[in-house]
Each structure stands twice: as structure tokens, then as C-alpha cells.
Design a protein around this motif. Structure first.
Motif, PDB file in Angstrom:
ATOM      1  N   ALA A  86       0.968  -1.438   0.178  1.00  0.00           N
ATOM      2  CA  ALA A  86       0.146  -0.023  -0.256  1.00  0.00           C
ATOM      3  C   ALA A  86       0.892   1.313  -0.229  1.00  0.00           C
ATOM      4  N   VAL A  87       0.223   1.917  -1.166  1.00  0.00           N
ATOM      5  CA  VAL A  87       1.681   2.957  -1.222  1.00  0.00           C
ATOM      6  C   VAL A  87       1.091   4.181  -1.041  1.00  0.00           C
ATOM      7  N   ARG A  88       1.323   4.776  -0.572  1.00  0.00           N
ATOM      8  CA  ARG A  88       1.630   6.865  -0.491  1.00  0.00           C
ATOM      9  C   ARG A  88       0.087   6.898   0.324  1.00  0.00           C
ATOM     10  N   ARG A  89      -0.155   6.010   1.641  1.00  0.00           N
ATOM     11  CA  ARG A  89      -1.853   5.612   2.669  1.00  0.00           C
ATOM     12  C   ARG A  89      -1.228   6.329   3.526  1.00  0.00           C
ATOM     13  N   SER A  90      -0.698   6.755   3.412  1.00  0.00           N
ATOM     14  CA  SER A  90       0.039   7.257   4.968  1.00  0.00           C
ATOM     15  C   SER A  90      -1.171   7.630   6.080  1.00  0.00           C
ATOM     16  N   VAL A  91      -1.385   6.508   7.070  1.00  0.00           N
ATOM     17  CA  VAL A  91      -2.553   7.109   8.220  1.00  0.00           C
ATOM     18  C   VAL A  91      -1.990   8.280   9.258  1.00  0.00           C
ATOM     19  N   MET A  92      -1.245   8.594   8.769  1.00  0.00           N
ATOM     20  CA  MET A  92      -0.718  10.125   9.374  1.00  0.00           C
ATOM     21  C   MET A  92      -1.009  11.474   8.727  1.00  0.00           C
ATOM     22  N   ASP A  93      -1.783  11.031   7.112  1.00  0.00           N
ATOM     23  CA  ASP A  93      -2.216  12.282   6.495  1.00  0.00           C
ATOM     24  C   ASP A  93      -2.845  12.858   6.955  1.00  0.00           C
ATOM     25  N   ALA A  94      -2.692  14.503   6.842  1.00  0.00           N
ATOM     26  CA  ALA A  94      -2.863  15.294   7.840  1.00  0.00           C
ATOM     27  C   ALA A  94      -4.446  15.512   6.956  1.00  0.00           C
ATOM     28  N   GLU A  95      -5.242  15.018   6.162  1.00  0.00           N
ATOM     29  CA  GLU A  95      -6.115  15.433   5.557  1.00  0.00           C
ATOM     30  C   GLU A  95      -6.984  13.911   5.671  1.00  0.00           C
ATOM     31  N   HIS A  96      -6.371  12.801   5.161  1.00  0.00           N
ATOM     32  CA  HIS A  96      -6.843  11.650   4.828  1.00  0.00           C
ATOM     33  C   HIS A  96      -6.492  10.393   5.434  1.00  0.00           C
ATOM     34  N   GLY A  97      -6.182  10.979   7.162  1.00  0.00           N
ATOM     35  CA  GLY A  97      -5.175   9.866   7.195  1.00  0.00           C
ATOM     36  C   GLY A  97      -6.190   8.856   8.074  1.00  0.00           C
ATOM     37  N   GLU A  98      -7.417   9.155   8.279  1.00  0.00           N
ATOM     38  CA  GLU A  98      -8.316   7.910   8.950  1.00  0.00           C
ATOM     39  C   GLU A  98      -9.535   7.198   7.487  1.00  0.00           C
ATOM     40  N   GLU A  99      -9.228   7.919   7.038  1.00  0.00           N
ATOM     41  CA  GLU A  99      -9.604   7.520   5.211  1.00  0.00           C
ATOM     42  C   GLU A  99      -8.683   6.107   5.336  1.00  0.00           C
ATOM     43  N   ASN A 100      -7.600   6.457   4.625  1.00  0.00           N
ATOM     44  CA  ASN A 100      -6.039   6.074   4.599  1.00  0.00           C
ATOM     45  C   ASN A 100      -6.319   4.447   5.814  1.00  0.00           C
ATOM     46  N   LEU A 101      -6.522   4.368   7.034  1.00  0.00           N
ATOM     47  CA  LEU A 101      -6.167   3.812   8.342  1.00  0.00           C
ATOM     48  C   LEU A 101      -8.034   3.097   7.955  1.00  0.00           C
ATOM     49  N   ALA A 102      -8.307   2.817   7.013  1.00  0.00           N
ATOM     50  CA  ALA A 102     -10.062   2.260   6.764  1.00  0.00           C
ATOM     51  C   ALA A 102      -9.211   1.596   5.825  1.00  0.00           C
ATOM     52  N   TYR A 103      -9.228   2.407   4.459  1.00  0.00           N
ATOM     53  CA  TYR A 103      -8.041   1.737   3.700  1.00  0.00           C
ATOM     54  C   TYR A 103      -6.937   0.467   4.240  1.00  0.00           C
ATOM     55  N   THR A 104      -6.711   0.043   4.630  1.00  0.00           N
ATOM     56  CA  THR A 104      -5.176  -0.299   5.383  1.00  0.00           C
ATOM     57  C   THR A 104      -6.473  -1.106   5.839  1.00  0.00           C
ATOM     58  N   HIS A 105      -6.714  -1.752   6.620  1.00  0.00           N
ATOM     59  CA  HIS A 105      -7.926  -2.274   7.194  1.00  0.00           C
ATOM     60  C   HIS A 105      -8.295  -2.951   6.234  1.00  0.00           C
ATOM     61  N   ARG A 106      -8.779  -2.589   4.583  1.00  0.00           N
ATOM     62  CA  ARG A 106      -9.903  -2.950   3.893  1.00  0.00           C
ATOM     63  C   ARG A 106      -8.581  -3.992   3.015  1.00  0.00           C
ATOM     64  N   THR A 107      -7.353  -3.605   3.246  1.00  0.00           N
ATOM     65  CA  THR A 107      -6.416  -4.307   2.105  1.00  0.00           C
ATOM     66  C   THR A 107      -5.843  -5.221   3.032  1.00  0.00           C
ATOM     67  N   LEU A 108      -5.297  -5.183   4.450  1.00  0.00           N
ATOM     68  CA  LEU A 108      -5.805  -6.489   5.291  1.00  0.00           C
ATOM     69  C   LEU A 108      -6.427  -7.258   4.840  1.00  0.00           C
ATOM     70  N   GLU A 109      -7.518  -6.977   4.588  1.00  0.00           N
ATOM     71  CA  GLU A 109      -8.202  -8.304   4.980  1.00  0.00           C
ATOM     72  C   GLU A 109      -8.695  -8.604   2.969  1.00  0.00           C
ATOM     73  N   ALA A 110      -7.996  -7.658   2.197  1.00  0.00           N
ATOM     74  CA  ALA A 110      -8.116  -8.856   1.039  1.00  0.00           C
ATOM     75  C   ALA A 110      -6.644  -9.470   0.405  1.00  0.00           C
ATOM     76  N   ALA A 111      -6.012  -8.886   1.698  1.00  0.00           N
ATOM     77  CA  ALA A 111      -4.521 -10.124   1.956  1.00  0.00           C
ATOM     78  C   ALA A 111      -4.792 -11.123   2.525  1.00  0.00           C
ATOM     79  N   ALA A 112      -5.583 -11.533   2.988  1.00  0.00           N
ATOM     80  CA  ALA A 112      -5.795 -12.699   4.372  1.00  0.00           C
ATOM     81  C   ALA A 112      -6.886 -14.106   2.810  1.00  0.00           C
ATOM     82  N   ALA A 113      -7.925 -12.774   1.929  1.00  0.00           N
ATOM     83  CA  ALA A 113      -8.017 -13.860   1.504  1.00  0.00           C
ATOM     84  C   ALA A 113      -7.890 -14.444   0.439  1.00  0.00           C
TER      85      ALA A 113
END
Length: 322
Positions: A86-113
Motif C-alpha cells: 500500500a503506497v502513499r496511503r499514510s495513516v498520518m496524512d493530515a487530511e486523509h489519515g482516517e480514510e487511509n487507516l480504513a483503506y489499510t484495514h480493507r487491504t489487510l482483509e483482501a490480503a488474507a482472502a
């Protein structure tokens, strides 16, 4: 049984491929035939495994049906999908941090699947407009983590712990990709962050190429490797030719193959093994025919660097290996 040159898992990055198909559609929306064409190129280049960089496709945003189709298409092409970056989806992005956090959780689910084993994440953010104008984006400074801001550091630890616990539930490793001017941007800061996170399935992706390419003074690549490899659990490898004229404050770096660049990967692999590294290796390259250079890099690792037999002395890693 320890890995050898013949069976060490090496992945190809999908970094060289655009995020749209010839019709201009997002790769996520493209026909499976387009995915197959990319997978066929990667297989023809000599790879049997792929790291799905989300600049090409975003598995975390695929439906269950489309994710199954992706896995099936890769399998038909003779490829495994053991990793997502997951590239350039920082969970600490000042504007999109929470959105990126949710995206990374979805990415983990996809990885497991998908049956993947590791997800690489970072704290680097989207390229700035000025960076996008450059031939090489790293010649212009981008986002910087707030230095000395303890609240920001603690929030970073908290969010990465959250992801680490989710990954643990799914049987996955998380690897933190080193990148300049972030909390994963120096050897000492990166190790300190991993220690504060305190989960043995969260380790370091010592992508030192991201640091040696900077057109400014840098840490010694060898010292970075010595400090971070004991905590490594996945590894993006690439290399750069670098020249320095300190008296004139002049620094230049350009992409090249693993064998020819500043970083000595023979020595780096030696250090890694001495510290128990048994993780996957992902070959990357920027510019030109990136896939072919990545293929050359795999050949170099297998034919010249990785151990020929499994009876070598393997040290003990500070984090879990894949």
C-alpha cells in the motif's frame, strides 16, 4: 529448513505498470483479460510471485467476486500473490489519515482472502505538484513527519498497533517501508517506532534505496542495514548510482541494477541472514524497462548472492518471519 537461492521467495513489483488500462479505466474496473496480460508479462520475465503495488491495482477496493477473479487470473498465469504494498496511503496524512487507516484495514482483509502473507505500508504521502513535475520525484522534498511532535508520534504508534493487531487476527505480517523525512526515514527512528509498536508481526521493510537516491547528505547505507535488518520482515530492493561532492554541496543519484549501485547487496544479504532474515524479497526499479531490470535483479540475487545451500548459520530475528 532455511531458504536457498533456488527457493527464496522473490516477488516482482507491479510498480512499472500504469493504474489504467488502454481504455482509460482504472485497473480495478478493467477486464480480467487486462490483468492476465500484465501477469503474463511478469511470468515471462521469470517471476513466479507478484507484489501487488496499489499504484496498479487496489485489492482492498475490490469486491469479493472481483478479488476471487484476480487470484484465479494470477493462478492461471502461473503466479502467486503473497504480498500487497500500500503506497502513499499514510495513516498520518493530515487530511486523509482516517480514510487511509480504513483503506489499510480493507487491504489487510483482501490480503488474507488472497492467501497473502505480508502487507507493506508506509508513512509517505501523495507526491506534491512540484514533485510531479520532476524527472525524478525524489529530487524535490515532499511531506515531512512533524519532528519532535510527541502527540503525532504516539498517534502513529496507536494506529499502526491497531493495524498490527488486525493483521495478527488474519495471520499476516505488516512491514513498515522506510522513506525519507518520515518516522520511518532514519535507522534509529524506524527501530524506535517498531519497538514502541511492540508487536512481533510488525517489522521493517528496509527499502534503503529510497534513502540513497536523495540529492542531499544521507546516512551510511551500511549503518542503516546493520540497524534495521534485525527487525526486517519484508524487503523492497532497488539500487542507485550515487555521486557526492561535499565541498560543493553537490549530490546526484540515478537508478541502476542491484549489482551496479551504491548499496552492496551481497553484504546486505550477509547481514540479513546473520540476523535471522527469512522474509520475501521484492525487486523494484524506476525508469526505463522496470520489469526487465527487476528480472535482472532477481537473476543477480539467485545466481550471485543468495546462499546455494541451506546449511548456513542463521541468526535470530527480533520480529516474526514470513
Amino acid at each position: 529448513m532455511a531458504y536457498t537461492a533456488d527457493d527464496w521467495p522473490i516477488t516482482a513489483a507491479t510498480l512499472p505498470f500504469p493504474g489504467v488500462d488502454p481504455q482509460g479505466r482504472s485497473v480495478n474496473e478493467a477486464d480480467a483479460s487486462h490483468w492476465r496480460s500484465v501477469f503474463d508479462e511478469i511470468r515471462a520475465a521469470g517471476f513466479t510471485n507478484v507484489d501487488l503495488f496499489d499504484n496498479w491495482i487496489k485489492p482492498g477496493d475490490l469486491s469479493t467476486q472481483r478479488l476471487d477473479e484476480l487470484v484465479r487470473t494470477a493462478k492461471e498465469a502461473g503466479l502467486g500473490l503473497p504480498a500487497i504494498s500500500a503506497v502513499r496511503r499514510s495513516v498520518m496524512d493530515a487530511e486523509h489519515g482516517e480514510e487511509n487507516l480504513a483503506y489499510t484495514h480493507r487491504t489487510l482483509e483482501a490480503a488474507a482472502a488472497m492467501g497473502a502473507r505480508v502487507v507493506s505500508v508506509g508513512l509517505h504521502q501523495a507526491l506534491t505538484p512540484e514533485q510531479q513535475k520532476q524527472l525524478w520525484f525524489w529530487t524535490v522534498e515532499g511531506y515531512k513527519s512533524p519532528e519532535g511532535d510527541r502527540d503525532a508520534w504516539n498517534l502513529t504508534v496507536k494506529r499502526l498497533q491497531e493495524l498490527g493487531r488486525h493483521a495478527e487476527e488474519l495471520g499476516l505480517l505488516i512491514s513498515l517501508e522506510m522513506y525519507e523525512d518520515t518516522y520511518i526515514g532514519t535507522a534509529d527512528s524506524t527501530v524506535a517506532l517498531v519497538k514502541d509498536i511492540g508487536l512481533d508481526n510488525v517489522g521493517i521493510n528496509p527499502d534503503v534505496g529510497n534513502l540513497v537516491r536523495l540529492h542531499r547528505p544521507i546516512e551510511s547505507w551500511l549503518e542503516i542495514m546493520e540497524k534495521t535488518l534485525p527487525y526486517a520482515n519484508y524487503w523492497h530492493v532497488k539500487n542507485y548510482i550515487r555521486d557526492e561532492d561535499v565541498a560543493r554541496d553537490h549530490y546526484v543519484a540515478m537508478p541502476t541494477s542491484l549489482e551496479l549501485g551504491l548499496i552492496n547487496y551481497r553484504k546486505s544479504i550477509e547481514i540479513a541472514i546473520a540476523n535471522g532474515y527469512q522474509g520475501m524479497i521484492c525487486t523494484e526499479h524506476y525508469g526505463g524497462d522496470g520489469l526487465s531490470v527487476s528480472s535482472t535483479n532477481q537473476q543477480y540475487l539467485r545466481e550471485k548472492v543468495l546462499p546455494r545451500t541451506s546449511d548456513y548459520a542463521l541468526g535470530k530475528s527480533q520480529v516474526r518471519q514470513g
